[in-house]
Structures are given as structure tokens and as C-alpha cells.
Design a protein around this motif. Structure first.
Motif, PDB file in Angstrom:
ATOM      1  N   GLY A  91     -20.266 -30.992  14.125  1.00 25.17           N
ATOM      2  CA  GLY A  91     -19.655 -31.718  13.018  1.00 25.17           C
ATOM      3  C   GLY A  91     -19.244 -30.787  11.895  1.00 25.17           C
ATOM      4  N   ALA A  92     -18.639 -31.349  10.871  1.00 30.82           N
ATOM      5  CA  ALA A  92     -18.162 -30.561   9.733  1.00 30.82           C
ATOM      6  C   ALA A  92     -18.039 -31.466   8.507  1.00 30.82           C
ATOM      7  CB  ALA A  92     -16.819 -29.909  10.053  1.00 30.82           C
ATOM      8  N   THR A  93     -17.814 -30.820   7.386  1.00 27.17           N
ATOM      9  CA  THR A  93     -17.577 -31.536   6.136  1.00 27.17           C
ATOM     10  C   THR A  93     -16.193 -31.183   5.619  1.00 27.17           C
ATOM     11  OG1 THR A  93     -19.931 -31.506   5.576  1.00 27.17           O
ATOM     12  CG2 THR A  93     -18.395 -31.890   3.767  1.00 27.17           C
ATOM     13  N   LEU A  94     -15.402 -32.195   5.323  1.00 28.43           N
ATOM     14  CA  LEU A  94     -14.121 -32.003   4.658  1.00 28.43           C
ATOM     15  C   LEU A  94     -14.421 -31.790   3.187  1.00 28.43           C
ATOM     16  CD1 LEU A  94     -10.985 -32.138   4.496  1.00 28.43           C
ATOM     17  CD2 LEU A  94     -11.255 -34.622   4.181  1.00 28.43           C
ATOM     18  N   SER A  95     -13.951 -30.685   2.626  1.00 29.21           N
ATOM     19  CA  SER A  95     -14.211 -30.367   1.227  1.00 29.21           C
ATOM     20  C   SER A  95     -12.880 -30.149   0.508  1.00 29.21           C
ATOM     21  CB  SER A  95     -15.065 -29.102   1.132  1.00 29.21           C
ATOM     22  OG  SER A  95     -15.279 -28.754  -0.220  1.00 29.21           O
ATOM     23  N   ALA A 137     -16.460 -35.222   2.563  1.00 23.34           N
ATOM     24  CA  ALA A 137     -16.609 -36.292   3.549  1.00 23.34           C
ATOM     25  C   ALA A 137     -17.104 -35.679   4.851  1.00 23.34           C
ATOM     26  CB  ALA A 137     -15.283 -37.011   3.771  1.00 23.34           C
ATOM     27  N   ASP A 138     -18.206 -36.204   5.368  1.00 25.51           N
ATOM     28  CA  ASP A 138     -18.756 -35.709   6.636  1.00 25.51           C
ATOM     29  C   ASP A 138     -17.950 -36.256   7.808  1.00 25.51           C
ATOM     30  OD1 ASP A 138     -20.785 -34.180   5.523  1.00 25.51           O
ATOM     31  OD2 ASP A 138     -22.181 -35.861   5.459  1.00 25.51           O
ATOM     32  N   LEU A 139     -17.725 -35.388   8.788  1.00 26.75           N
ATOM     33  CA  LEU A 139     -17.022 -35.780  10.004  1.00 26.75           C
ATOM     34  C   LEU A 139     -17.930 -35.526  11.204  1.00 26.75           C
ATOM     35  CD1 LEU A 139     -14.650 -34.581   7.964  1.00 26.75           C
ATOM     36  CD2 LEU A 139     -13.305 -35.121   9.945  1.00 26.75           C
ATOM     37  N   PRO A 140     -18.061 -36.510  12.081  1.00 19.91           N
ATOM     38  CA  PRO A 140     -18.875 -36.297  13.272  1.00 19.91           C
ATOM     39  C   PRO A 140     -18.176 -35.341  14.237  1.00 19.91           C
ATOM     40  CG  PRO A 140     -17.776 -38.429  13.385  1.00 19.91           C
ATOM     41  CD  PRO A 140     -17.484 -37.847  12.022  1.00 19.91           C
TER      42      PRO A 140
END
Length: 180
Positions: A91-95, A137-140
């Protein structure tokens, strides 16, 4: 504001003229568009607004670089980001780092920012104070399987064109995907 726009246009013209005058052996296509001849644009996971070579990833709603550091956005704007290594597994975080200018808060009181992928909203957040902000926003992992992802951002309100002649939203400094 008009002076800054004029200065930015003059600086861009000078830079482009200096590239024309250079007699060295350069691959101008690769230098200007950040492309390899056979592979197309080389996308990155974290786009800084002052990086003119990453402009190919700013798909819509971004104005030219100002003060060598940031860009105004319109009310709707889109960016294409490379999926970082390992994000498809963890996963990742959109920043999105930006500022809400005093003028925006004075005129609009609040602005609500929504990020989405393929029409599916990821997260919304409302801002009622001027200053630097970071929208996250967290992304799976399941959303991060393609090599790149288009993110759409929308503000519920923006300053309509007037003396400036542009629709003004927020002041962007960077946007990226941070692997978990």
C-alpha cells in the motif's frame, strides 16, 4: 500578481532562448520532456511543483511555476503518479503538500478538497485556515497494481477569474505516493 506572471513568462522565454543558443551535443527531446527516445516519459512517484521536467505528469489544472517553487491550481486538477516499488504489496499514502492563501480564506471562508481515482472518492478534507497543509489519503495495495495512477482533485469552491484571468484554487508545492 501581474508582475509575477510577466516575470515568469520573461524567465521562461530567456531559458528557452539560452537552450537554443547552446551549441553542445545534447538530446534536446530527452532534456526538455524527460523522455528516453524509445520508452516515452519517465514517470516519478513524487512530483515537486518546481520540477519543470515532471510537468508531463501534471495533466490538468496546474498553472506555471511561480517564485521557482510552487504552482496555483484551478478548482479541478489531475496528476499522474508512478506506483512506487513495493506499494503493490504494502500500500501507499497519497500526499499533497499545498497552502491555502489568505485571499482564498478571506473570500471563500472554507474550501473542501476531494481526491479520487477513476471517479471513486478517496478522501475529502475541509480547510478553514490559511497556511501550509498536507492532504493525505491511504491507498490499499490492491489499488496500486498499475505502473501509474491518475489522481483527480477537486475543490468545492475556487476564486473565479477576475483581474488575474485565472480560476484560483490552492498553491501546490508537491504531490506524491509514499510506500508504506
Amino acid at each position: 500578481m501581474t508582475r509575477r506572471i510577466t516575470a515568469s513568462v520573461c524567465l521562461a522565454a530567456l531559458l528557452s532562448l539560452s537552450g537554443i543558443a547552446c551549441k553542445g551535443k545534447h538530446n534536446n527531446l530527452a532534456a526538455v520532456q524527460n523522455e528516453e527516445p524509445d520508452r516515452g516519459p519517465q514517470l516519478i512517484s513524487n512530483v515537486r511543483m518546481n520540477d519543470t521536467s515532471a510537468g508531463v505528469q501534471l495533466l490538468s489544472g496546474f498553472y506555471p511555476v511561480e517564485s521557482g517553487a510552487w504552482r496555483w491550481t484551478a478548482g479541478k486538477f489531475s496528476v499522474l503518479l508512478k506506483t512506487p516499488p513495493g506499494a503493490a504489496q504494502s500500500g501507499a499514502t497519497l500526499s499533497f503538500a499545498f497552502a491555502v492563501p489568505d485571499a482564498v480564506i478571506e473570500k471563500l471562508k472554507t474550501v473542501k478538497l476531494t481526491a479520487s481515482v477513476d471517479g471513486m472518492p478517496l478522501k475529502s478534507e475541509e480547510y478553514s485556515k490559511a497556511g501550509a497543509q498536507v492532504f493525505g489519503a491511504d491507498l490499499p495495495a490492491s489499488m496500486l497494481t498499475p505502473d501509474s495512477i491518475k489522481f483527480d482533485f477537486a475543490l468545492d469552491k475556487s476564486i473565479p477569474p477576475g483581474v488575474d484571468k485565472r480560476e484560483l484554487g490552492v498553491v501546490a508545492t508537491s504531490v506524491g505516493l509514499i510506500p508504506k
